[in-house]
Design a protein around this motif. Structure first.
Motif, PDB file in Angstrom:
ATOM      1  N   VAL A 138       0.843  -1.210   0.000  1.00 24.50           N
ATOM      2  CA  VAL A 138       0.000   0.000   0.000  1.00 24.50           C
ATOM      3  C   VAL A 138       0.873   1.254   0.000  1.00 24.50           C
ATOM      4  O   VAL A 138       0.597   2.222  -0.719  1.00 24.50           O
ATOM      5  N   VAL A 139       1.938   1.252   0.809  1.00 20.11           N
ATOM      6  CA  VAL A 139       2.728   2.482   0.974  1.00 20.11           C
ATOM      7  C   VAL A 139       3.603   2.778  -0.238  1.00 20.11           C
ATOM      8  O   VAL A 139       4.178   3.859  -0.332  1.00 20.11           O
ATOM      9  N   LEU A 140       3.694   1.837  -1.173  1.00 21.45           N
ATOM     10  CA  LEU A 140       4.472   2.066  -2.398  1.00 21.45           C
ATOM     11  C   LEU A 140       3.568   2.242  -3.608  1.00 21.45           C
ATOM     12  O   LEU A 140       4.040   2.228  -4.747  1.00 21.45           O
ATOM     13  N   GLY A 141       2.263   2.392  -3.366  1.00 20.16           N
ATOM     14  CA  GLY A 141       1.348   2.637  -4.473  1.00 20.16           C
ATOM     15  C   GLY A 141       0.363   1.532  -4.731  1.00 20.16           C
ATOM     16  O   GLY A 141      -0.409   1.614  -5.696  1.00 20.16           O
ATOM     17  N   GLY A 142       0.345   0.493  -3.890  1.00 17.34           N
ATOM     18  CA  GLY A 142      -0.567  -0.620  -4.086  1.00 17.34           C
ATOM     19  C   GLY A 142      -1.962  -0.357  -3.554  1.00 17.34           C
ATOM     20  O   GLY A 142      -2.553  -1.217  -2.876  1.00 17.34           O
ATOM     21  N   VAL A 143      -2.508   0.809  -3.859  1.00 16.42           N
ATOM     22  CA  VAL A 143      -3.853   1.196  -3.445  1.00 16.42           C
ATOM     23  C   VAL A 143      -4.307   2.280  -4.422  1.00 16.42           C
ATOM     24  O   VAL A 143      -3.475   2.981  -5.010  1.00 16.42           O
ATOM     25  N   GLY A 144      -5.607   2.387  -4.634  1.00 14.49           N
ATOM     26  CA  GLY A 144      -6.126   3.406  -5.532  1.00 14.49           C
ATOM     27  C   GLY A 144      -6.533   4.662  -4.787  1.00 14.49           C
ATOM     28  O   GLY A 144      -7.226   4.584  -3.771  1.00 14.49           O
ATOM     29  N   VAL A 145      -6.092   5.826  -5.255  1.00 14.15           N
ATOM     30  CA  VAL A 145      -6.451   7.106  -4.650  1.00 14.15           C
ATOM     31  C   VAL A 145      -6.817   8.083  -5.767  1.00 14.15           C
ATOM     32  O   VAL A 145      -6.623   7.798  -6.948  1.00 14.15           O
ATOM     33  N   THR A 146      -7.328   9.238  -5.384  1.00 15.92           N
ATOM     34  CA  THR A 146      -7.634  10.293  -6.342  1.00 15.92           C
ATOM     35  C   THR A 146      -6.738  11.499  -6.078  1.00 15.92           C
ATOM     36  O   THR A 146      -6.214  11.661  -4.977  1.00 15.92           O
ATOM     37  N   LEU A 147      -6.587  12.342  -7.080  1.00 15.90           N
ATOM     38  CA  LEU A 147      -5.829  13.582  -6.890  1.00 15.90           C
ATOM     39  C   LEU A 147      -6.521  14.447  -5.836  1.00 15.90           C
ATOM     40  O   LEU A 147      -5.864  15.079  -5.010  1.00 15.90           O
ATOM     41  N   GLU A 148      -7.837  14.452  -5.849  1.00 14.63           N
ATOM     42  CA  GLU A 148      -8.598  15.195  -4.845  1.00 14.63           C
ATOM     43  C   GLU A 148      -8.239  14.713  -3.433  1.00 14.63           C
ATOM     44  O   GLU A 148      -8.015  15.509  -2.521  1.00 14.63           O
ATOM     45  N   GLY A 149      -8.167  13.392  -3.261  1.00 17.31           N
ATOM     46  CA  GLY A 149      -7.814  12.837  -1.957  1.00 17.31           C
ATOM     47  C   GLY A 149      -6.388  13.135  -1.564  1.00 17.31           C
ATOM     48  O   GLY A 149      -6.102  13.372  -0.384  1.00 17.31           O
ATOM     49  N   GLN A 150      -5.477  13.140  -2.528  1.00 16.87           N
ATOM     50  CA  GLN A 150      -4.086  13.445  -2.221  1.00 16.87           C
ATOM     51  C   GLN A 150      -3.916  14.898  -1.777  1.00 16.87           C
ATOM     52  O   GLN A 150      -3.141  15.190  -0.867  1.00 16.87           O
ATOM     53  N   VAL A 151      -4.632  15.801  -2.413  1.00 14.41           N
ATOM     54  CA  VAL A 151      -4.562  17.201  -2.001  1.00 14.41           C
ATOM     55  C   VAL A 151      -5.137  17.361  -0.596  1.00 14.41           C
ATOM     56  O   VAL A 151      -4.612  18.123   0.220  1.00 14.41           O
ATOM     57  N   ALA A 152      -6.197  16.622  -0.285  1.00 15.17           N
ATOM     58  CA  ALA A 152      -6.764  16.659   1.070  1.00 15.17           C
ATOM     59  C   ALA A 152      -5.757  16.147   2.089  1.00 15.17           C
ATOM     60  O   ALA A 152      -5.607  16.711   3.183  1.00 15.17           O
ATOM     61  N   LEU A 153      -5.035  15.065   1.760  1.00 15.53           N
ATOM     62  CA  LEU A 153      -4.030  14.512   2.657  1.00 15.53           C
ATOM     63  C   LEU A 153      -2.916  15.520   2.920  1.00 15.53           C
ATOM     64  O   LEU A 153      -2.523  15.767   4.065  1.00 15.53           O
ATOM     65  N   TYR A 154      -2.404  16.135   1.871  1.00 10.42           N
ATOM     66  CA  TYR A 154      -1.314  17.097   2.029  1.00 10.42           C
ATOM     67  C   TYR A 154      -1.795  18.384   2.682  1.00 10.42           C
ATOM     68  O   TYR A 154      -1.018  19.060   3.359  1.00 10.42           O
ATOM     69  N   ALA A 155      -3.069  18.724   2.493  1.00 10.58           N
ATOM     70  CA  ALA A 155      -3.615  19.889   3.195  1.00 10.58           C
ATOM     71  C   ALA A 155      -3.609  19.649   4.701  1.00 10.58           C
ATOM     72  O   ALA A 155      -3.343  20.570   5.484  1.00 10.58           O
ATOM     73  N   ALA A 156      -3.884  18.410   5.116  1.00  7.32           N
ATOM     74  CA  ALA A 156      -3.837  18.085   6.545  1.00  7.32           C
ATOM     75  C   ALA A 156      -2.424  18.258   7.092  1.00  7.32           C
ATOM     76  O   ALA A 156      -2.237  18.782   8.201  1.00  7.32           O
ATOM     77  N   LEU A 157      -1.419  17.847   6.338  1.00  9.54           N
ATOM     78  CA  LEU A 157      -0.041  18.044   6.770  1.00  9.54           C
ATOM     79  C   LEU A 157       0.291  19.533   6.823  1.00  9.54           C
ATOM     80  O   LEU A 157       0.977  19.996   7.740  1.00  9.54           O
ATOM     81  N   ALA A 158      -0.202  20.292   5.835  1.00 10.28           N
ATOM     82  CA  ALA A 158       0.052  21.728   5.814  1.00 10.28           C
ATOM     83  C   ALA A 158      -0.624  22.446   6.977  1.00 10.28           C
ATOM     84  O   ALA A 158      -0.162  23.496   7.416  1.00 10.28           O
ATOM     85  N   ARG A 159      -1.706  21.882   7.506  1.00 11.49           N
ATOM     86  CA  ARG A 159      -2.449  22.489   8.619  1.00 11.49           C
ATOM     87  C   ARG A 159      -1.947  21.998   9.974  1.00 11.49           C
ATOM     88  O   ARG A 159      -2.644  22.103  10.974  1.00 11.49           O
ATOM     89  N   GLY A 160      -0.759  21.423  10.005  1.00 11.24           N
ATOM     90  CA  GLY A 160      -0.222  20.943  11.275  1.00 11.24           C
ATOM     91  C   GLY A 160      -0.815  19.641  11.734  1.00 11.24           C
ATOM     92  O   GLY A 160      -0.826  19.340  12.935  1.00 11.24           O
TER      93      GLY A 160
END
Length: 286
Positions: A138-160
């Motif tokens: 999973v951590v090397l890409g063995g899961v399906g995600v969306t660009l929308e979900g990835q931006v949400a994930l990185y937004a959480a990191l950006a928000r502390g």
């Protein structure tokens, strides 16, 4: 090859710009498909989440020495993209170089089920290929995600470390749920990724950024954030056909940096370290 870009305000979750394809009427590139919502393999773009979780658990610190050597996890033997190993190195360097064995070792200690649960807390759609239990791939890409979900994930990191629901209307604003990681872990990951050298020929904008390339060169990713905004770029073929030779760092990253340059004339600086952050060398770690 087509492209999709999503830009959001990391503080409020407001989607500021969305490009779903290279051109809606471009039949050759399936331009009518909104690739910001298409489920694709994330390549290495989930690694920052794994490191942040490991920092929270006390499994590692940015200066912890990790091993990048041939290793088996049961029947699973991950290799790096270039098929070589670097030996002993800091967690900081392992993440910047996007090495596979160290992050799989951390995910093995955390458990892939916890990683999947964290993705859900971040608001990321995560689809397993066979619908079964998640494995270390999973951590090397063995899961399906969306660009929308990835931006949400990185937004959480950006928000502390606090997730926020992406929105296109004011009434949908607000945090999306429980904290993803601590403010210290979010800052540590941002500090590491902000030290990654920019693509050749582009200025060092001092943004935290990560690239990814999926198995078979089907997807090229690049996501970054500064103190206020987060941008994600996906490139590839909408039908999933491999594109030999494409890499996130070569293809998507220059588009990402150009998008940030068009967003605003000056970046908003990343936040300073939280008071609880332990800033020491490898030798000084407890």
């Amino acid at each position: 090859v087509s492209v999709a870009i999503l830009m959001a305000d990391a503080i409020t979750g407001e989607v500021l710009a969305r490009v779903g394809s290279a051109g809606f009427l471009d039949d050759a590139r399936a331009g009518w498909i909104d690739m910001t919502r298409a489920v694709r393999s994330p390549g290495s773009t989930l690694k920052p989440l794994v490191y942040a979780m490991a920092f929270d658990d006390g499994l590692a610190h940015p200066e912890t020495l990790l091993e990048d050597r041939p290793t088996r996890f049961g029947t699973y033997a991950p290799q790096n993209f270039d098929r070589s190993f670097r030996g002993t190195l800091r967690a900081r360097d392992a993440l910047q170089m996007s090495l596979n064995v160290p992050v799989v070792a951390l995910a093995d200690a955390l458990g892939p089920v916890r990683v999947m649960a964290a993705l859900r807390r971040a608001g990321t759609v995560a689809v397993l290929p066979d619908g079964g239990a998640p494995g270390l791939a999973v951590v090397l890409g063995g899961v399906g995600v969306t660009l929308e979900g990835q931006v949400a994930l990185y937004a959480a990191l950006a928000r502390g470390g606090v997730p926020v629901a992406l929105r296109v209307t004011p009434e949908a604003a607000g945090p999306s749920g429980a904290r993803l990681v601590s403010d210290v872990a979010a800052w540590q990951v941002a500090d590491i990724l902000a030290g990654t050298p920019p693509p050749p020929g582009l200025p060092d904008r001092r943004v935290a950024w990560k690239t990814g390339t999926s198995y078979g060169h089907r997807d090229a990713w690049a996501v970054c954030w500064d103190g206020r905004h987060v941008i994600g770029v996906w490139m590839g073929r909408a039908d999933g056909t491999p594109v030999p030779g494409i890499f996130g760092g070569d293809l998507a990253a220059p588009v990402l940096f150009e998008a940030f340059g068009r967003l605003k004339p000056a970046l908003e600086v990343l936040p300073p370290p939280p008071p609880a952050a332990l800033i020491v060398s490898s030798a000084e770690l407890p």
